[in-house]
Design a protein around this motif. Structure first.
Motif, PDB file in Angstrom:
ATOM      1  N   HIS A 113       0.864  -1.187   0.000  1.00 19.08           N
ATOM      2  CA  HIS A 113       0.000   0.000   0.000  1.00 19.08           C
ATOM      3  C   HIS A 113       0.894   1.228   0.000  1.00 19.08           C
ATOM      4  CE1 HIS A 113      -3.315  -2.676   0.734  1.00 19.08           C
ATOM      5  NE2 HIS A 113      -2.568  -3.259   1.625  1.00 19.08           N
ATOM      6  N   GLN A 114       0.510   2.233  -0.730  1.00 23.31           N
ATOM      7  CA  GLN A 114       1.331   3.446  -0.823  1.00 23.31           C
ATOM      8  C   GLN A 114       1.434   4.098   0.548  1.00 23.31           C
ATOM      9  OE1 GLN A 114      -0.247   5.864  -3.938  1.00 23.31           O
ATOM     10  NE2 GLN A 114       0.365   4.415  -5.509  1.00 23.31           N
ATOM     11  N   GLY A 115       2.658   4.457   0.920  1.00 21.86           N
ATOM     12  CA  GLY A 115       2.865   5.088   2.212  1.00 21.86           C
ATOM     13  C   GLY A 115       2.625   4.106   3.334  1.00 21.86           C
ATOM     14  N   GLU A 116       2.086   4.593   4.413  1.00 19.73           N
ATOM     15  CA  GLU A 116       1.785   3.754   5.562  1.00 19.73           C
ATOM     16  C   GLU A 116       0.568   2.878   5.258  1.00 19.73           C
ATOM     17  OE1 GLU A 116       3.379   3.558   8.650  1.00 19.73           O
ATOM     18  OE2 GLU A 116       4.924   4.635   7.537  1.00 19.73           O
ATOM     19  N   PRO A 117       0.523   1.689   5.863  1.00 15.37           N
ATOM     20  CA  PRO A 117      -0.666   0.864   5.677  1.00 15.37           C
ATOM     21  C   PRO A 117      -1.898   1.593   6.217  1.00 15.37           C
ATOM     22  CG  PRO A 117       1.072  -0.359   6.794  1.00 15.37           C
ATOM     23  CD  PRO A 117       1.524   1.058   6.684  1.00 15.37           C
ATOM     24  N   GLY A 118      -3.011   1.414   5.556  1.00 17.89           N
ATOM     25  CA  GLY A 118      -4.252   2.011   6.023  1.00 17.89           C
ATOM     26  C   GLY A 118      -4.680   1.393   7.338  1.00 17.89           C
ATOM     27  N   PRO A 119      -5.671   1.980   7.979  1.00 18.05           N
ATOM     28  CA  PRO A 119      -6.090   1.483   9.285  1.00 18.05           C
ATOM     29  C   PRO A 119      -6.613   0.044   9.259  1.00 18.05           C
ATOM     30  CG  PRO A 119      -7.553   3.241   8.521  1.00 18.05           C
ATOM     31  CD  PRO A 119      -6.427   3.156   7.562  1.00 18.05           C
ATOM     32  N   THR A 120      -7.246  -0.360   8.185  1.00 16.25           N
ATOM     33  CA  THR A 120      -7.770  -1.725   8.100  1.00 16.25           C
ATOM     34  C   THR A 120      -6.632  -2.735   8.029  1.00 16.25           C
ATOM     35  OG1 THR A 120      -9.664  -0.844   6.904  1.00 16.25           O
ATOM     36  CG2 THR A 120      -9.353  -3.222   6.832  1.00 16.25           C
ATOM     37  N   VAL A 121      -5.638  -2.425   7.229  1.00 16.12           N
ATOM     38  CA  VAL A 121      -4.479  -3.310   7.095  1.00 16.12           C
ATOM     39  C   VAL A 121      -3.697  -3.342   8.407  1.00 16.12           C
ATOM     40  CG1 VAL A 121      -2.288  -3.637   5.878  1.00 16.12           C
ATOM     41  CG2 VAL A 121      -4.342  -3.001   4.605  1.00 16.12           C
ATOM     42  N   ALA A 122      -3.479  -2.194   9.017  1.00 22.04           N
ATOM     43  CA  ALA A 122      -2.756  -2.129  10.297  1.00 22.04           C
ATOM     44  C   ALA A 122      -3.498  -2.906  11.377  1.00 22.04           C
ATOM     45  CB  ALA A 122      -2.553  -0.680  10.708  1.00 22.04           C
ATOM     46  N   ASP A 123      -4.816  -2.803  11.402  1.00 22.04           N
ATOM     47  CA  ASP A 123      -5.602  -3.527  12.395  1.00 22.04           C
ATOM     48  C   ASP A 123      -5.483  -5.029  12.186  1.00 22.04           C
ATOM     49  OD1 ASP A 123      -7.511  -3.654  14.612  1.00 22.04           O
ATOM     50  OD2 ASP A 123      -8.941  -4.336  13.082  1.00 22.04           O
ATOM     51  N   MET A 124      -5.518  -5.479  10.937  1.00 19.86           N
ATOM     52  CA  MET A 124      -5.381  -6.915  10.672  1.00 19.86           C
ATOM     53  C   MET A 124      -4.002  -7.396  11.102  1.00 19.86           C
ATOM     54  SD  MET A 124      -6.932  -9.626   9.815  1.00 19.86           S
ATOM     55  CE  MET A 124      -8.398  -9.058   8.960  1.00 19.86           C
ATOM     56  N   ALA A 125      -2.966  -6.609  10.854  1.00 20.57           N
ATOM     57  CA  ALA A 125      -1.616  -6.982  11.289  1.00 20.57           C
ATOM     58  C   ALA A 125      -1.577  -7.132  12.809  1.00 20.57           C
ATOM     59  CB  ALA A 125      -0.602  -5.954  10.809  1.00 20.57           C
ATOM     60  N   ARG A 126      -2.254  -6.232  13.532  1.00 18.88           N
ATOM     61  CA  ARG A 126      -2.304  -6.329  15.002  1.00 18.88           C
ATOM     62  C   ARG A 126      -3.023  -7.608  15.438  1.00 18.88           C
ATOM     63  NH1 ARG A 126      -2.849  -0.736  14.541  1.00 18.88           N
ATOM     64  NH2 ARG A 126      -5.134  -0.824  14.449  1.00 18.88           N
ATOM     65  N   LYS A 127      -4.104  -7.962  14.762  1.00 22.62           N
ATOM     66  CA  LYS A 127      -4.843  -9.177  15.115  1.00 22.62           C
ATOM     67  C   LYS A 127      -4.003 -10.422  14.877  1.00 22.62           C
ATOM     68  CE  LYS A 127      -9.317  -7.087  14.325  1.00 22.62           C
ATOM     69  NZ  LYS A 127     -10.481  -6.941  13.447  1.00 22.62           N
ATOM     70  N   ILE A 128      -3.263 -10.434  13.782  1.00 26.54           N
ATOM     71  CA  ILE A 128      -2.387 -11.577  13.480  1.00 26.54           C
ATOM     72  C   ILE A 128      -1.295 -11.682  14.532  1.00 26.54           C
ATOM     73  CG2 ILE A 128      -0.678 -12.446  11.817  1.00 26.54           C
ATOM     74  CD1 ILE A 128      -2.577 -11.262   9.608  1.00 26.54           C
ATOM     75  N   THR A 129      -0.681 -10.560  14.877  1.00 30.41           N
ATOM     76  CA  THR A 129       0.370 -10.549  15.885  1.00 30.41           C
ATOM     77  C   THR A 129      -0.174 -11.018  17.235  1.00 30.41           C
ATOM     78  OG1 THR A 129       1.493  -8.751  14.726  1.00 30.41           O
ATOM     79  CG2 THR A 129       2.104  -9.102  17.025  1.00 30.41           C
ATOM     80  N   ALA A 130      -1.361 -10.559  17.602  1.00 31.66           N
ATOM     81  CA  ALA A 130      -1.981 -10.983  18.864  1.00 31.66           C
ATOM     82  C   ALA A 130      -2.215 -12.494  18.867  1.00 31.66           C
ATOM     83  CB  ALA A 130      -3.284 -10.232  19.092  1.00 31.66           C
ATOM     84  N   ALA A 131      -2.635 -13.055  17.738  1.00 27.09           N
ATOM     85  CA  ALA A 131      -2.865 -14.510  17.659  1.00 27.09           C
ATOM     86  C   ALA A 131      -1.544 -15.270  17.807  1.00 27.09           C
ATOM     87  CB  ALA A 131      -3.540 -14.869  16.340  1.00 27.09           C
ATOM     88  N   LEU A 132      -0.474 -14.741  17.225  1.00 28.54           N
ATOM     89  CA  LEU A 132       0.840 -15.370  17.381  1.00 28.54           C
ATOM     90  C   LEU A 132       1.310 -15.359  18.827  1.00 28.54           C
ATOM     91  CD1 LEU A 132       2.724 -13.840  14.316  1.00 28.54           C
ATOM     92  CD2 LEU A 132       2.124 -16.252  14.616  1.00 28.54           C
ATOM     93  N   ASP A 133       0.987 -14.288  19.530  1.00 30.19           N
ATOM     94  CA  ASP A 133       1.472 -14.089  20.892  1.00 30.19           C
ATOM     95  C   ASP A 133       0.518 -14.610  21.963  1.00 30.19           C
ATOM     96  OD1 ASP A 133       3.692 -12.931  19.742  1.00 30.19           O
ATOM     97  OD2 ASP A 133       2.983 -10.884  20.039  1.00 30.19           O
ATOM     98  N   ALA A 134      -0.579 -15.239  21.565  1.00 29.18           N
ATOM     99  CA  ALA A 134      -1.610 -15.651  22.513  1.00 29.18           C
ATOM    100  C   ALA A 134      -1.223 -16.884  23.333  1.00 29.18           C
ATOM    101  CB  ALA A 134      -2.925 -15.914  21.785  1.00 29.18           C
ATOM    102  N   THR A 135      -0.143 -17.534  22.983  1.00 23.35           N
ATOM    103  CA  THR A 135       0.237 -18.755  23.715  1.00 23.35           C
ATOM    104  C   THR A 135       1.001 -18.449  24.970  1.00 23.35           C
ATOM    105  OG1 THR A 135       2.265 -19.019  22.425  1.00 23.35           O
ATOM    106  CG2 THR A 135       0.285 -20.164  21.651  1.00 23.35           C
TER     107      THR A 135
END
Length: 135
Positions: A113-135
């Motif tokens: 995505h041009q420039g910084e990721p949009g809020p939807t993409v950034a939010d999905m990245a946070r959800k993925i990271t949270a799932a990785l760290d949930a253990t």
């Protein structure tokens, strides 16, 4: 250390990894989802170690179909947590390798995505990271 993974274990890892990239592409659907999927997939194919070998195998049985992003997330996010838990039990270094591989893949997908990721993409990245760290 050589870690033996069952076919189901490998399927969980592939579902988690390819699913994370698919979620990033879906989150950026208003932008360039095909480019996000390509860049994220290239990152997965570049993985090394046990994780790299598992991700390089044919992806038979990986189900990334969903009627919505929510439906896909309901399947993929728990797979990310399960993959991390499995690898932490069997080989903590490979768990770190898996987490690092997923982080590189989602960063690569987000950069399409041009420039910084949009809020939807950034939010999905946070959800993925949270799932990785949930253990």
């Amino acid at each position: 250390m050589s870690v033996a993974l069952t076919d189901q274990d490998k399927l969980t890892l592939r579902t988690a990894a390819y699913g994370a990239v698919t979620l990033m592409a879906a989150a950026g659907a208003a932008g360039r989802p095909h480019k996000a999927a390509t860049e994220g997939s290239v990152a997965l194919y570049s993985a090394t170690g046990l994780v790299g070998h598992v991700l390089a195998e044919k992806s038979r049985g990986v189900n990334l179909n969903g009627r919505s992003v929510a439906g896909l997330a309901d399947h993929v996010l728990p797979a990310l947590t399960a993959a991390m838990s499995l690898l932490k039990q069997r080989d903590p270094a490979e768990a770190d390798n898996f987490r690092g591989t997923i982080m590189v893949a989602i960063e690569a997908a987000a950069r399409t995505h041009q420039g910084e990721p949009g809020p939807t993409v950034a939010d999905m990245a946070r959800k993925i990271t949270a799932a990785l760290d949930a253990t």
